[in-house]
Design a protein around this motif. Sequence first.
Motif, PDB file in Angstrom:
ATOM      1  N   ILE A  85       0.785  -1.217  -0.293  1.00 24.28           N
ATOM      2  CA  ILE A  85      -0.097  -0.047   0.174  1.00 24.28           C
ATOM      3  C   ILE A  85       0.957   1.178  -0.191  1.00 24.28           C
ATOM      4  CG2 ILE A  85      -1.944   1.185   1.222  1.00 24.28           C
ATOM      5  CD1 ILE A  85      -2.643  -1.425   2.638  1.00 24.28           C
ATOM      6  N   LEU A  86       2.049   1.133   0.990  1.00 22.04           N
ATOM      7  CA  LEU A  86       2.701   2.407   0.939  1.00 22.04           C
ATOM      8  C   LEU A  86       3.441   2.919  -0.236  1.00 22.04           C
ATOM      9  CD1 LEU A  86       4.085   4.645   2.684  1.00 22.04           C
ATOM     10  CD2 LEU A  86       5.732   2.935   3.325  1.00 22.04           C
ATOM     11  N   GLU A  87       3.836   1.612  -1.195  1.00 22.71           N
ATOM     12  CA  GLU A  87       4.439   1.953  -2.367  1.00 22.71           C
ATOM     13  C   GLU A  87       3.467   2.496  -3.268  1.00 22.71           C
ATOM     14  OE1 GLU A  87       7.114  -0.802  -5.920  1.00 22.71           O
ATOM     15  OE2 GLU A  87       5.964  -1.647  -4.012  1.00 22.71           O
ATOM     16  N   ARG A  88       2.307   2.115  -3.596  1.00 20.32           N
ATOM     17  CA  ARG A  88       1.361   2.857  -4.272  1.00 20.32           C
ATOM     18  C   ARG A  88       0.982   4.005  -3.973  1.00 20.32           C
ATOM     19  NH1 ARG A  88      -1.784  -1.223  -6.651  1.00 20.32           N
ATOM     20  NH2 ARG A  88      -2.891   0.318  -7.916  1.00 20.32           N
ATOM     21  N   ILE A  89       0.787   4.409  -2.691  1.00 17.20           N
ATOM     22  CA  ILE A  89       0.438   5.678  -2.404  1.00 17.20           C
ATOM     23  C   ILE A  89       1.554   6.702  -2.041  1.00 17.20           C
ATOM     24  CG2 ILE A  89      -1.920   4.554  -1.812  1.00 17.20           C
ATOM     25  CD1 ILE A  89      -1.160   5.298   1.151  1.00 17.20           C
ATOM     26  N   ARG A  90       2.538   6.397  -1.788  1.00 15.47           N
ATOM     27  CA  ARG A  90       3.597   7.237  -1.283  1.00 15.47           C
ATOM     28  C   ARG A  90       3.773   8.485  -2.031  1.00 15.47           C
ATOM     29  NH1 ARG A  90       8.662   6.847   1.778  1.00 15.47           N
ATOM     30  NH2 ARG A  90       8.450   4.507   1.603  1.00 15.47           N
ATOM     31  N   GLU A 107       5.119   7.116   5.534  1.00 11.86           N
ATOM     32  CA  GLU A 107       4.997   6.232   6.830  1.00 11.86           C
ATOM     33  C   GLU A 107       3.924   6.322   7.896  1.00 11.86           C
ATOM     34  OE1 GLU A 107       8.791   5.778   4.098  1.00 11.86           O
ATOM     35  OE2 GLU A 107       7.599   7.503   5.563  1.00 11.86           O
ATOM     36  N   LYS A 108       4.379   7.509   8.620  1.00  7.43           N
ATOM     37  CA  LYS A 108       3.332   7.792   9.581  1.00  7.43           C
ATOM     38  C   LYS A 108       2.057   8.031   9.393  1.00  7.43           C
ATOM     39  CE  LYS A 108       3.996  10.646  13.983  1.00  7.43           C
ATOM     40  NZ  LYS A 108       4.783  11.512  14.538  1.00  7.43           N
ATOM     41  N   GLN A 109       2.020   8.855   8.139  1.00 12.05           N
ATOM     42  CA  GLN A 109       0.356   8.994   7.845  1.00 12.05           C
ATOM     43  C   GLN A 109      -0.302   7.571   7.584  1.00 12.05           C
ATOM     44  OE1 GLN A 109      -0.337  12.252   4.892  1.00 12.05           O
ATOM     45  NE2 GLN A 109       1.957  12.346   4.835  1.00 12.05           N
ATOM     46  N   LEU A 110       0.315   6.774   6.763  1.00  7.33           N
ATOM     47  CA  LEU A 110      -0.335   5.372   6.522  1.00  7.33           C
ATOM     48  C   LEU A 110      -0.510   4.700   7.645  1.00  7.33           C
ATOM     49  CD1 LEU A 110      -1.409   3.469   4.606  1.00  7.33           C
ATOM     50  CD2 LEU A 110       0.741   2.598   4.073  1.00  7.33           C
ATOM     51  N   LEU A 111       0.618   4.721   8.688  1.00  4.78           N
ATOM     52  CA  LEU A 111       0.224   3.926   9.945  1.00  4.78           C
ATOM     53  C   LEU A 111      -0.791   4.323  11.039  1.00  4.78           C
ATOM     54  CD1 LEU A 111       4.185   3.300  10.947  1.00  4.78           C
ATOM     55  CD2 LEU A 111       2.369   1.528  10.116  1.00  4.78           C
ATOM     56  N   VAL A 144      -6.016  10.433   3.597  1.00  2.00           N
ATOM     57  CA  VAL A 144      -5.324   9.217   3.055  1.00  2.00           C
ATOM     58  C   VAL A 144      -6.642   8.004   2.741  1.00  2.00           C
ATOM     59  CG1 VAL A 144      -4.263   6.957   3.879  1.00  2.00           C
ATOM     60  CG2 VAL A 144      -3.413   9.010   4.733  1.00  2.00           C
ATOM     61  N   SER A 145      -8.049   8.276   3.209  1.00  2.00           N
ATOM     62  CA  SER A 145      -8.958   7.579   2.772  1.00  2.00           C
ATOM     63  C   SER A 145      -9.289   7.858   1.181  1.00  2.00           C
ATOM     64  CB  SER A 145     -10.238   8.296   3.307  1.00  2.00           C
ATOM     65  OG  SER A 145     -10.269   7.852   4.842  1.00  2.00           O
ATOM     66  N   LYS A 146      -9.345   9.039   0.781  1.00  2.00           N
ATOM     67  CA  LYS A 146      -9.255   9.419  -0.610  1.00  2.00           C
ATOM     68  C   LYS A 146      -8.169   8.942  -1.298  1.00  2.00           C
ATOM     69  CE  LYS A 146     -12.031  13.977   0.328  1.00  2.00           C
ATOM     70  NZ  LYS A 146     -11.940  15.526   0.052  1.00  2.00           N
TER      71      LYS A 146
END
Length: 385
Positions: A85-90, A107-111, A144-146
């Motif tokens: 997921i992180l790789e796709r949305i970073r 990283e912190k946003q996704l976590l 991050v939802s969007k």
Amino acid sequence: MAAPRELFALLEFLRQYFVESGQKELVIQRNRTLTMLHACISVYLCSPRDAVPKVDFFAEDIVPAMSAFDFKSHFRIERMTYEIILERIRPHLVFNHIGGKAPVTPEKQLLLFLWYMANQESMRELCVLFKVSISTVHAIITRVSKIIYRVLKTVIQWPDENRQVEIEREFQLQSGIPHIVGIIDGTHIQLSHVPNGDQDYVNRKSYPSVQLQLVVDHEMLITSAQTGWPGCTHDARVLRNSGIYDKANAGNLVNPERHIIGDSAYPLRTWLVTPYRDNGHLTGRQKRFNRMLSSCRQNVERAIGHLKGRFRRLREISLYTMEGVCYFIMAACALHNLCIINHDDIDQFLDNANDLNGNPNRYPNVFRNAIGGDAKRQRLLQLIP
């Protein structure tokens, strides 16, 4: 508490009122009292708040040190899925730093988002855990939802011809009924409040919710999702206002032989097969047919149970805009599919969440059945021994 500007205006009004009325000595005494009160309140409102103790370096040091088991227990996905997921949305989570505090890392946003999605903790608890302000927590969750939905929405797509052949083969092996390419059902996502006081969002069980309509295949993969309709809306009405209804009626969803399966809340169509209504006079063959349909429908019930079991925030969403709520739900659906595609453990998160608050508006179908749909169901019935 009133805003400082409004409070000061009120005190000024009171002071002027006292000056213009009453005896001179009393006016002077009251005026002094109000001046002192004005000064005290000014000091209180303008003084800095005590800093709220927060956890240092939770996302930076503690999470990376977690074992695979602990990471999955907290975030409800495997670390490998998180990295995908992180790789796709970073690229969408990186911002230019123009001064001030350093931006929150991708990283912190996704976590933070995954922690909120996976648990039922409040945003205030997250601001302590991730050492950010509550406004930042809210901004990260909505943003991050969007991003997740917009970037990963391609994992939710209607199956192509080759995939439909595979799906109908697997469903026939499971149930004995041919040409099934999907199972449809609805569930309710509970809200923590009534949006804008609109009572249409209050369902028959007297709690606010939005409808989520899903079509899934034999692997519990979501092939169609629609959300946003108020909790009082009938399942059949949600379907009639969804994209798949128009496509199916136009013959652009499935070929004439194929169909999806739904429960008795949905109208019978050539492309949508529902059970026979049990009026106490069903034949043995019709009862067996209903049981075979029911065995198929377990797939969508398990998919909903998995969705709410893995992403527990779906049991009650505390976002306050309907746009934010809908993006959050659709992001969860996209993550659900990503977990299935990447074989992220499913059975561990299955629960009976759908039974607890799944669909309180389980009413019979309110729309007329299509003649062609009844004829198709009769043809399928003849295949039942």
